[in-house]
Structure formats: C-alpha cells, structure tokens
Design an enzyme around this catalytic site. Structure first.
Site, PDB file in Angstrom:
ATOM      1  N   LYS A 122       8.454  -1.401  16.584  1.00  0.00           N
ATOM      2  CA  LYS A 122       7.042  -1.603  16.865  1.00  0.00           C
ATOM      3  C   LYS A 122       6.520  -2.783  16.054  1.00  0.00           C
ATOM      4  O   LYS A 122       6.450  -2.731  14.831  1.00  0.00           O
ATOM      5  CB  LYS A 122       6.207  -0.366  16.522  1.00  0.00           C
ATOM      6  CG  LYS A 122       4.759  -0.485  17.039  1.00  0.00           C
ATOM      7  CD  LYS A 122       3.786   0.410  16.314  1.00  0.00           C
ATOM      8  CE  LYS A 122       3.242  -0.202  15.061  1.00  0.00           C
ATOM      9  NZ  LYS A 122       2.309  -1.347  15.299  1.00  0.00           N
ATOM     10  N   GLY A 124       5.230  -3.462   5.194  1.00  0.00           N
ATOM     11  CA  GLY A 124       3.780  -3.481   5.334  1.00  0.00           C
ATOM     12  C   GLY A 124       3.106  -3.143   4.017  1.00  0.00           C
ATOM     13  O   GLY A 124       3.655  -3.380   2.933  1.00  0.00           O
ATOM     14  N   SER A 125       1.927  -2.570   4.110  1.00  0.00           N
ATOM     15  CA  SER A 125       1.127  -2.305   2.919  1.00  0.00           C
ATOM     16  C   SER A 125       1.681  -1.123   2.133  1.00  0.00           C
ATOM     17  O   SER A 125       2.317  -0.211   2.684  1.00  0.00           O
ATOM     18  CB  SER A 125      -0.319  -2.019   3.312  1.00  0.00           C
ATOM     19  OG  SER A 125      -0.438  -0.767   3.950  1.00  0.00           O
ATOM     20  N   THR A 126       1.397  -1.134   0.824  1.00  0.00           N
ATOM     21  CA  THR A 126       1.835  -0.042  -0.044  1.00  0.00           C
ATOM     22  C   THR A 126       1.180   1.274   0.358  1.00  0.00           C
ATOM     23  O   THR A 126       1.817   2.343   0.319  1.00  0.00           O
ATOM     24  CB  THR A 126       1.509  -0.384  -1.509  1.00  0.00           C
ATOM     25  OG1 THR A 126       2.279  -1.531  -1.891  1.00  0.00           O
ATOM     26  CG2 THR A 126       1.848   0.779  -2.438  1.00  0.00           C
ATOM     27  N   GLU A 127      -0.084   1.216   0.763  1.00  0.00           N
ATOM     28  CA  GLU A 127      -0.804   2.436   1.140  1.00  0.00           C
ATOM     29  C   GLU A 127      -0.121   3.137   2.309  1.00  0.00           C
ATOM     30  O   GLU A 127       0.110   4.354   2.280  1.00  0.00           O
ATOM     31  CB  GLU A 127      -2.259   2.115   1.489  1.00  0.00           C
ATOM     32  CG  GLU A 127      -3.108   1.648   0.317  1.00  0.00           C
ATOM     33  CD  GLU A 127      -2.790   0.227  -0.114  1.00  0.00           C
ATOM     34  OE1 GLU A 127      -2.190  -0.533   0.694  1.00  0.00           O
ATOM     35  OE2 GLU A 127      -3.101  -0.125  -1.266  1.00  0.00           O
ATOM     36  N   GLY A 130       2.969   2.642   3.300  1.00  0.00           N
ATOM     37  CA  GLY A 130       4.301   3.031   2.860  1.00  0.00           C
ATOM     38  C   GLY A 130       4.312   4.377   2.159  1.00  0.00           C
ATOM     39  O   GLY A 130       5.221   5.191   2.355  1.00  0.00           O
ATOM     40  N   GLU A 162       9.621  -1.976   2.357  1.00  0.00           N
ATOM     41  CA  GLU A 162       9.356  -3.267   1.725  1.00  0.00           C
ATOM     42  C   GLU A 162       7.853  -3.450   1.779  1.00  0.00           C
ATOM     43  O   GLU A 162       7.285  -3.692   2.846  1.00  0.00           O
ATOM     44  CB  GLU A 162      10.099  -4.388   2.459  1.00  0.00           C
ATOM     45  CG  GLU A 162      10.215  -5.660   1.647  1.00  0.00           C
ATOM     46  CD  GLU A 162       9.184  -6.691   2.038  1.00  0.00           C
ATOM     47  OE1 GLU A 162       8.137  -6.740   1.339  1.00  0.00           O
ATOM     48  OE2 GLU A 162       9.398  -7.411   3.016  1.00  0.00           O
ATOM     49  N   CYS A 193       4.280 -11.222   1.288  1.00  0.00           N
ATOM     50  CA  CYS A 193       4.321 -10.107   0.347  1.00  0.00           C
ATOM     51  C   CYS A 193       4.815 -10.536  -1.023  1.00  0.00           C
ATOM     52  O   CYS A 193       4.440  -9.947  -2.044  1.00  0.00           O
ATOM     53  CB  CYS A 193       5.187  -8.983   0.900  1.00  0.00           C
ATOM     54  SG  CYS A 193       6.819  -9.540   1.438  1.00  0.00           S
ATOM     55  N   GLU A 219      -3.350  -6.966  -4.449  1.00  0.00           N
ATOM     56  CA  GLU A 219      -2.752  -7.923  -3.515  1.00  0.00           C
ATOM     57  C   GLU A 219      -3.840  -8.457  -2.589  1.00  0.00           C
ATOM     58  O   GLU A 219      -4.469  -7.698  -1.851  1.00  0.00           O
ATOM     59  CB  GLU A 219      -1.648  -7.255  -2.698  1.00  0.00           C
ATOM     60  CG  GLU A 219      -0.912  -8.223  -1.797  1.00  0.00           C
ATOM     61  CD  GLU A 219       0.198  -7.571  -1.005  1.00  0.00           C
ATOM     62  OE1 GLU A 219       1.243  -8.200  -0.809  1.00  0.00           O
ATOM     63  OE2 GLU A 219       0.014  -6.412  -0.573  1.00  0.00           O
TER      64      GLU A 219
END
Length: 490
Positions: A195, A247-250, A252, A269, A303, A400
């Site tokens: 996706k 993508g974003s840490t949130e 993830g 990642e 990133c 970030e």
C-alpha cells in the site's frame, strides 16, 4: 592571477541566473482513474470509493485513485497467498530473472517514472532522475543476484520464505521505498501486498504496469491504494505473515501494539532527528555542501535528514557565514525545472506542520534565518530555514519537522558532541565531519544511530543495510541483512 579573500567572498555572494529548463511531460500518460492491482490485473474497488491525488506544486488533480476497503484488502491477500504456492517453489534462478527484468524495465521507463514521481510528490526532477529511479533499479538488480544464492548468504542453515508480506510505504520516496521492500521479499520467495501513501500512489501504480510488462506471475505483487484505514486493514489481516512499515513513529507504535502476540514478523523504519557533527578540522566548504544535502534534499522530507547541526564552537561563525551564503543560492520553484533545488512540500497538512514547528522555534527564542525567496502563488512551499541560538529543550531540536528546517547547536569537545547527538528519542542516522579517521571511528562507536556517515551525508547503496535504534524502529533494509526479515532460518 591570485584572488584575494575579499574577491572570493564577493564571488561567493553572486547568484547565477538560470533560464527555465522544464522537463517534458508529453511522454507521460497518467490515467484519469486507477483501480487496484490485484491478481495481475487492474480491478474496480469493492468500496466504490475514490480519492484525488494532487500535484503539490500546482494544487491540480492528477488522477482519481481507488480506496480499498476490507473486501479489497482480503482479495489482494488471497491473490498473494494463492500465488505464493507456485512462486515459493519456483526455481530461484527463474525468480532471479523476473527481478532482473523488472530492474531493466525501470531503467527503460526512467524518464516517465521520474516525471511522475516529481509531479505526484513535489520533489525536484533532478533528484527523481538522478537518485530515486536509479537506486530503485539498483535494488532490484542487487536482490536479483541474491535470489539464487541464499544458501551462500546463510551458510549451513535451511531457509524458507514466510508467505504473504504486507508492506506500507511513505510519501517521501514512493518508488524507492517500494523497491526497498518488494525486491528482497520476492528474492526470498515471498509474495507481496503493498500500500503506497495516499498522497503519492502514482509511481506504485506505474510499477504495476511494469510487473505486467515483466510477465510476473499473477498475484506475486498486488498494489492497493487508500489512506490509513486501508493500511490498518492490511497489517492486521490474518493472512499476512510479515509486515514492513516505513513512516511516522506514532503509527509505528500503533502497528507494534496491534501485532503483539500474533506471531507476525515486523520491521519498522520510523522517524529521525539526525545530528550532523562538524569538527574544527573539517574541510568547511565540503562540510557546507554536506549540510545542505543533509537537510534540504527532497525539501527535508527525509527520515534520516541532518536536521540538527552540531558545530564546534571555534568554527561556528565562519561555518555559518558560508552556510547562509550557500543557502541563499538555492533555487526554489517548479519541481519539473532541472535547475530547481527545492521543490514543493508534499501536502497542505505537512506544510501546516512545518509552519507550526517553525513558529514554536521563534516563540521559544531561536534566531530565524530565511534567504530572500520568491514563493509561487499556487502550491505548497516553504523556504530553506536555519535556526541559530537553539537550546536542546526547544521543540525544533527535539521533534521531527520533516521539512527544510535546520537547527544549529554548538559543542566544545567530542564527548559533548556525542552526548548532544544521542540526546534524542530517535536513532536513525548521523554524520561526522573531521579530518581524523580515528575520531570518526571513536564517534561512530559511541553514537546510537543505525547509520553514521563520515565526511558525507545521505549516501545510499543497495549493498548497505539501513535502519535505526530506539524510536527510529528496528530491522534492516538493504544488503544481505534486508533478506533476513523475509526468511525463516533453521
């Protein structure tokens, strides 16, 4: 004839005028509507829903893209599962030939892919043309070589593929992230449901055409489009055995919680707040180019961007003078112009996030520098920005930003540099600029970063693993290490 320091400074301040050099688009055919690539062909979505994908430089609609629902996701996973039976048993040398063919087709359609990547994402055409597309082809070429050599990659161990891999990629490097994930998965004998990000789906849909051109068996690669809900449906589907997310840490963290106890393999990642560290013995002109490449490449939508600049106090003043002069020469504008250095911000939402964090930096007391920059009337744009007098407690030094914004801090000793560099929840990358090889090794040993560049920045190669520590995720992509998450070893 010798040039005095004063003359050199005057020459450095001169800005060259460039005539427009737009990349042609007449060779690119973007369909008005796209379906879902499932089972080797385009299908209409069960959801009957579509959403527009926008050119961020013009705010014009490029195409309408299908939004996959639970039924669509199920169909894609079923198609991948069905294809896995034959793909995993196929002779590795045959799998290798398919990957070589895909690599060659990416090269053949390089101009088209570069233009689409720029139109859909906003990055300068010279970056799409010279970085994204060549590296994408190189990843398929590299893993094609490993497909029939897995017994040498992991000697004295039995290996088998996992099954269906569910992969979710971001909007900053759509084609490259696709290649990072699909190439090792296929080489290892897995099948894929991917996706792409909702703001940049077009290069993935063009890749679907490449799969058809390569005569890849139906169902080996499936591409579904949609927003976060579609991605959530994919990673939580019981038929998916391996999840790869960039993508974003949130997000993830949400994925990690949702998959806990399911037995699914997971690689993440995530975000970063990389430190680019410049010592007093570093070649300043070379370092300035590395700093600019580290933070303003792809508008800072990276990133591993070097968004924190740590400068040794003794050279802070001359380095910042050179840096501001260099930033003042960067050209912001039409991403399709070959002279453009800084393109459009990917979306209105991202632009608002960048502006909010920049406003917080000013409010907290940092000193803002932005060169004179003509902002186009339409589209999403943000000028290259430098913050000085930054404290480690400021949001711009901790969060970030994912934009062309650099925060400058100073240090006195190598130990202080390490302490400040590691003072972040992230641990994806870092850069060290010094003339001493021993110092590079000393710094690299102590820095909690997955990648440490020495006297360069943002250098990537398919043979080299990439990944982070702490809230930057876990697992590695690239190199032999990139095969491990897609194999069961015994």
């Amino acid at each position: 004839m010798a040039i005095t320091k004063r003359q050199a400074a005057e020459l450095a301040k001169q800005a060259f005028e460039y005539a427009p050099a737009p990349e042609a688009t007449d060779h690119v055919r973007i369909q008005p509507r796209y379906g879902l690539f499932v089972g080797g062909r385009m299908q209409e979505p069960h959801s009957k829903k579509r959403f527009p994908t926008i050119n961020p430089a013009t705010e014009q609609k490029l195409a309408e893209v299908a939004e996959a629902d639970a039924v669509d996701v199920g169909r894609a996973v079923d198609a991948a599962d069905k294809a896995f039976a034959s793909w995993s048993r196929m002779a590795p040398s045959r799998r290798s030939r398919y990957l070589f063919r895909i690599s060659r087709l990416i090269q053949e359609r390089a101009r088209e892919l570069a233009v689409v990547e720029t139109m859909d994402g906003g990055k300068p055409i010279k970056e799409s043309r010279d970085v994204d597309v060549p590296l994408s082809a190189a990843h398929f070429f590299y893993y094609a070589g490993w497909a029939d050599k897995l017994e040498w990659a992991f000697p004295n161990r039995r290996h088998r593929p996992l099954g269906v891999a569910g992969q979710v990629i971001p909007w900053n490097f759509p084609l490259l992230m696709l290649s990072w994930k699909i190439a090792p998965a296929l080489a290892a004998g897995n099948t894929v449901v991917l996706k792409p990000a909702e703001t940049t789906p077009l290069s993935a849909l063009l890749f679907a055409e490449i799969c058809q051109q390569a005569e890849l068996p139906p169902g080996v690669v499936n591409i579904i489009t949609g927003a976060g809900k579609t991605g959530s449906l994919l990673v939580s589907h019981p038929g998916v055995k391996k999840v790869a997310f960039t993508g974003s840490t949130e997000v993830g963290k949400l994925i990690q919680r949702s998959l806990a106890g399911t037995g699914k393999r997971l690689t993440l990642e995530l975000g970063g707040k990389a430190a680019n560290i410049v010592f007093e013995d570093a070649p300043l002109d070379q370092a300035v180019e590395g700093i600019v490449n580290g933070i303003y490449f792809n508008q800072g939508h990276v990133c591993c961007a070097g968004s924190r600049l740590l400068v040794q106090e003794s050279i802070a003043k001359p380095l910042l003078e050179k840096l501001k002069q260099r930033v003042s020469t960067l050209r912001l504008g039409d991403p399709l112009d070959k002279n453009t250095d800084i393109g459009a911000i990917n979306s209105k939402a991202q632009l608002e996030k960048i502006q909010g964090l920049v406003d917080s930096g000013v409010e907290e007391g940092a000193e803002l520098f932005q060169p004179e920059c003509k902002i186009p009337e339409r589209g999403y744009w943000f000028p290259p920005t430098i913050f000085t007098n930054v404290s480690q407690s400021y949001r711009i030094a901790r969060e970030e930003i994912f934009g062309p914004v650099l925060s400058v801090l100073t240090f006195r000793t190598p130990a202080e540099a390490v302490e400040k560099a590691n003072n972040t929840p992230y641990g994806l990358s870092a850069g060290v600029w010094t003339d001493k090889g021993s110092r590079i090794l000393w710094m690299a040993e102590r820095m909690r970063a997955g990648v440490v560049w020495a006297n360069t920045f943002n250098r990537f190669d398919p043979t080299s693993p990439f990944g982070g520590y702490k809230e930057s995720g876990y697992g590695r992509e690239g190199g032999v290490h990139g095969l491990l998450p897609y194999l069961e070893l015994s």
